[in-house]
Design a protein around this motif. Structure first.
Motif, PDB file in Angstrom:
ATOM      1  N   GLY A 374     -28.667  37.684  52.613  1.00 22.48           N
ATOM      2  CA  GLY A 374     -27.909  38.919  52.757  1.00 22.48           C
ATOM      3  C   GLY A 374     -26.726  39.090  51.836  1.00 22.48           C
ATOM      4  N   ALA A 375     -26.495  38.149  50.914  1.00 26.34           N
ATOM      5  CA  ALA A 375     -25.371  38.290  49.993  1.00 26.34           C
ATOM      6  C   ALA A 375     -25.681  39.365  48.953  1.00 26.34           C
ATOM      7  N   GLU A 376     -24.687  40.184  48.649  1.00 26.98           N
ATOM      8  CA  GLU A 376     -24.861  41.259  47.681  1.00 26.98           C
ATOM      9  C   GLU A 376     -23.655  41.286  46.753  1.00 26.98           C
ATOM     10  N   LEU A 377     -23.926  41.256  45.459  1.00 32.07           N
ATOM     11  CA  LEU A 377     -22.879  41.224  44.448  1.00 32.07           C
ATOM     12  C   LEU A 377     -22.996  42.446  43.559  1.00 32.07           C
ATOM     13  N   GLU A 378     -21.891  43.177  43.416  1.00 32.54           N
ATOM     14  CA  GLU A 378     -21.856  44.363  42.566  1.00 32.54           C
ATOM     15  C   GLU A 378     -20.833  44.168  41.458  1.00 32.54           C
ATOM     16  N   LEU A 379     -21.227  44.457  40.217  1.00 33.38           N
ATOM     17  CA  LEU A 379     -20.324  44.328  39.084  1.00 33.38           C
ATOM     18  C   LEU A 379     -19.421  45.552  38.963  1.00 33.38           C
ATOM     19  N   VAL A 380     -18.169  45.305  38.597  1.00 30.40           N
ATOM     20  CA  VAL A 380     -17.226  46.370  38.279  1.00 30.40           C
ATOM     21  C   VAL A 380     -16.583  46.021  36.952  1.00 30.40           C
ATOM     22  N   HIS A 381     -16.631  46.933  36.006  1.00 29.14           N
ATOM     23  CA  HIS A 381     -16.032  46.657  34.703  1.00 29.14           C
ATOM     24  C   HIS A 381     -14.515  46.714  34.802  1.00 29.14           C
ATOM     25  N   ASN A 382     -13.861  45.666  34.316  1.00 28.43           N
ATOM     26  CA  ASN A 382     -12.403  45.617  34.282  1.00 28.43           C
ATOM     27  C   ASN A 382     -11.959  45.654  32.820  1.00 28.43           C
ATOM     28  N   PRO A 383     -11.494  46.808  32.327  1.00 29.48           N
ATOM     29  CA  PRO A 383     -11.137  46.918  30.907  1.00 29.48           C
ATOM     30  C   PRO A 383      -9.980  46.019  30.506  1.00 29.48           C
ATOM     31  N   LEU A 384      -9.163  45.576  31.473  1.00 25.96           N
ATOM     32  CA  LEU A 384      -8.078  44.655  31.135  1.00 25.96           C
ATOM     33  C   LEU A 384      -8.619  43.354  30.561  1.00 25.96           C
ATOM     34  N   TYR A 385      -9.788  42.930  31.032  1.00 21.70           N
ATOM     35  CA  TYR A 385     -10.371  41.690  30.538  1.00 21.70           C
ATOM     36  C   TYR A 385     -10.914  41.843  29.116  1.00 21.70           C
ATOM     37  N   ASP A 386     -11.091  43.078  28.648  1.00 24.09           N
ATOM     38  CA  ASP A 386     -11.566  43.326  27.282  1.00 24.09           C
ATOM     39  C   ASP A 386     -10.442  43.710  26.334  1.00 24.09           C
ATOM     40  N   ASP A 387      -9.256  43.938  26.855  1.00 19.80           N
ATOM     41  CA  ASP A 387      -8.164  44.499  26.059  1.00 19.80           C
ATOM     42  C   ASP A 387      -7.678  43.491  25.024  1.00 19.80           C
ATOM     43  N   ARG A 388      -7.948  43.767  23.755  1.00 19.12           N
ATOM     44  CA  ARG A 388      -7.524  42.869  22.673  1.00 19.12           C
ATOM     45  C   ARG A 388      -6.016  42.946  22.432  1.00 19.12           C
ATOM     46  N   ASP A 389      -5.351  43.938  23.003  1.00 21.78           N
ATOM     47  CA  ASP A 389      -3.900  44.017  22.863  1.00 21.78           C
ATOM     48  C   ASP A 389      -3.191  42.923  23.639  1.00 21.78           C
ATOM     49  N   ILE A 390      -3.842  42.366  24.653  1.00 18.14           N
ATOM     50  CA  ILE A 390      -3.196  41.336  25.481  1.00 18.14           C
ATOM     51  C   ILE A 390      -4.019  40.053  25.574  1.00 18.14           C
ATOM     52  N   ASN A 391      -5.265  40.060  25.101  1.00 19.26           N
ATOM     53  CA  ASN A 391      -6.128  38.881  25.179  1.00 19.26           C
ATOM     54  C   ASN A 391      -6.420  38.366  23.758  1.00 19.26           C
ATOM     55  N   PHE A 392      -5.714  37.306  23.366  1.00 15.83           N
ATOM     56  CA  PHE A 392      -5.838  36.775  22.009  1.00 15.83           C
ATOM     57  C   PHE A 392      -6.695  35.507  21.928  1.00 15.83           C
ATOM     58  N   GLU A 393      -7.020  34.915  23.084  1.00 13.22           N
ATOM     59  CA  GLU A 393      -7.844  33.696  23.069  1.00 13.22           C
ATOM     60  C   GLU A 393      -9.309  34.099  22.907  1.00 13.22           C
ATOM     61  N   ILE A 394      -9.883  33.702  21.765  1.00 14.42           N
ATOM     62  CA  ILE A 394     -11.243  34.106  21.417  1.00 14.42           C
ATOM     63  C   ILE A 394     -12.212  32.950  21.657  1.00 14.42           C
ATOM     64  N   ASP A 395     -13.330  33.277  22.292  1.00 12.55           N
ATOM     65  CA  ASP A 395     -14.373  32.280  22.518  1.00 12.55           C
ATOM     66  C   ASP A 395     -15.049  31.959  21.181  1.00 12.55           C
ATOM     67  N   PRO A 396     -15.077  30.696  20.759  1.00 14.97           N
ATOM     68  CA  PRO A 396     -15.658  30.363  19.452  1.00 14.97           C
ATOM     69  C   PRO A 396     -17.154  30.612  19.374  1.00 14.97           C
ATOM     70  N   VAL A 397     -17.840  30.679  20.510  1.00 13.08           N
ATOM     71  CA  VAL A 397     -19.288  30.874  20.508  1.00 13.08           C
ATOM     72  C   VAL A 397     -19.642  32.350  20.341  1.00 13.08           C
ATOM     73  N   THR A 398     -18.990  33.214  21.097  1.00 16.30           N
ATOM     74  CA  THR A 398     -19.341  34.636  21.075  1.00 16.30           C
ATOM     75  C   THR A 398     -18.465  35.466  20.147  1.00 16.30           C
ATOM     76  N   GLY A 399     -17.245  35.008  19.887  1.00 13.82           N
ATOM     77  CA  GLY A 399     -16.325  35.783  19.075  1.00 13.82           C
ATOM     78  C   GLY A 399     -15.594  36.859  19.847  1.00 13.82           C
TER      79      GLY A 399
END
Length: 484
Positions: A374-399
């Motif tokens: 009965g577990a149900e998971l729904e995705l919600v996009h959080n643009p803060l997690y994509d914001d390059r203005d505040i997120n400078f740590e880049i994953d070396p695999v994905t870029g």
């Protein structure tokens, strides 16, 4: 919220001479902030839902509340029972067959919760080594000594030494007594845990010159009866309010609690914890590869033995755009490897093309995952997690930013009509005002009128005291990308 978005009309137009102060949204907010603040929240969150997903989810949906103080407390009741812990072996170390010969022996536990007649055991799956407490426990140093006997008629039966090693957990199963007995089993009570949280104080200002003030927007805002009314807001304020609610959203997620940082006037800045800080004590798991099995087992850790299978296991996962992509790949991989033949309508639309008269569009994306039990998971996009203005740590695999692959699991369900998450606003904690020069919010100064400064501009400052409340953080958690 959806109706506000679908009915919203915005256009630029020159300033109209007949506009009045009450027709101006900023002035209306000053007049009745408790009424018009919610209208602004809807306007600048519902218009672009994904820009401020938490505010849009909670604000105006019965998941906001006010407080007369900047701090608030609440009680959280723990489980009604818990196992007790062995502190030390009370028997001779040469005795490796505890209880053999149907004799009693002693164990030392950390609490005196159990009484004579309680049947306890060390938690083995076959429940083989059950022991009955034969006497009232007595104090010994930092713990309590229990005299017990194995519930076994075999003369050779004994309890292995490993189950009296320090740190071993013992739990009560039930209580059993003889005919005509006068003793009764123990009852454990859980006392509520009191928690405390506090608000942060946010401020923002902007200045508008006389020329810039001549551009306004016409918008339609629903009134208390649901009827859409024409209203006006200056073009310069649109950008201001969009940034204001974006900064509030950042505060709800990222604010760090502190009271030792001083402001310009020497007073401390009381900052409350955002979601990420509050979840540091929840279910945190660091992953390098996302899979459907990982998601299922992670959510099982949260719900196991707490929520009945088949109901109440609905969670929203806030993540970035790349997180949505790897989630889709994880579920798609599960579909491909599951062995089930499943008809998925991937050809959903026809497109006009000169290459073929029967051109089709193929593709789909998984945004919700319904799991076993009965577990149900729904995705919600959080643009803060994509914001390059505040997120400078880049994953070396994905870029892409590492934050874009963070999954924040929030359980919004609550007791009755309540919610596990809510926004908390200070009562009368929203305030804003204009400082006028040669230009005012309602046009240039005419005649012999007082001004606050001599500049050809006016400025506006807004302040709000608010915070985000999570009733039970153990029902939430995060999956955080960590490369080896």
């Amino acid at each position: 919220m959806a109706n506000v978005e679908s009915r919203l009309i915005t256009r630029r137009m020159p300033w109209h001479a007949n506009m009045t102060e009450l027709n101006h949204l900023g002035a209306a907010l000053i007049t009745k902030p408790q009424i018009f603040e919610s209208k602004l929240t809807k306007l600048f969150t519902a218009y672009k839902y994904s820009d401020n997903p938490l505010t849009a989810t909670l604000a105006g949906a019965g998941k906001e509340r006010t407080s007369n103080t900047t701090e608030w407390e609440w009680s959280l009741r723990a489980a009604s029972t818990r196992p007790l812990v062995i502190l030390e072996n009370m028997e001779d170390v040469s005795n490796t067959r505890l209880g053999a010969g149907k004799v009693t022996f002693r164990i030392k536990l950390d609490e005196n919760w159990y009484t004579a007649g309680d049947i306890i055991h060390p938690g083995v799956s076959n429940k083989k080594f059950q022991c009955r407490i034969q006497e009232t426990p007595f104090r010994h140093g930092s713990g309590w000594v229990y005299t017990v006997r194995l519930m076994d008629d075999a003369f050779s039966a004994f309890l292995p030494l490993q189950y009296v090693a320090a740190g071993t957990q013992w739990a009560k199963l039930y209580s059993q007594y003889e005919e005509g007995g006068q003793q009764s089993g123990s009852t454990q009570y859980s006392l509520p845990i009191t928690l405390k949280n506090r608000m942060s104080r946010f401020r923002k200002e902007y200045q508008v010159t006389g020329d810039a003030a001549n551009e306004v927007l016409a918008v339609k805002i629903p009134d208390s009866n649901g009827v859409y009314q024409d209203s006006w807001i200056k073009y310069a304020e649109v950008e201001y309010w969009q940034q204001w609610y974006k900064e509030l959203e950042r505060g709800y997620w990222y604010s760090r609690s502190t009271s030792s940082v001083l402001g310009a006037n020497g007073r401390p800045i009381y900052s409350g914890p955002g979601i990420q800080e509050q979840l540091e004590d929840s279910h945190i798991y660091r992953y390098s590869h996302l899979s459907s099995t990982l998601i299922e087992e992670y959510l099982m850790d949260i719900f196991y033995s707490r929520v009945k299978p088949g109901s109440g296991r609905k969670v929203k996962a806030f993540t970035g755009e790349y997180g949505m992509l790897i989630f889709h790949r994880a579920i798609q991989d599960w579909m491909n490897k599951s062995g089930f033949i499943k008809n998925v309508e991937v050809f959903t639309d026809k497109v006009g093309s000169e290459l073929n008269a029967n051109s089709l569009v193929a593709g789909y994306q998984f945004v919700k995952y319904r799991m076993a039990n009965g577990a149900e998971l729904e995705l919600v996009h959080n643009p803060l997690y994509d914001d390059r203005d505040i997120n400078f740590e880049i994953d070396p695999v994905t870029g892409f930013p590492v934050e874009s692959m963070r999954f924040t699991f929030l359980d919004f369900s609550g007791e009755g009509t309540g919610s596990n998450l809510s926004l908390v606003n200070k009562n009368n904690g929203m305030a804003l005002g204009y400082v006028a020069g040669l230009q005012t919010p309602y046009g240039p100064v005419t005649g012999n009128k007082l001004m606050s400064h001599s500049g050809d501009y006016y400025e506006m400052t807004v302040k709000k005291q608010c915070g985000v409340h999570i009733e039970d953080v153990s029902r939430c958690g995060e999956l955080i990308l960590t490369r080896n």
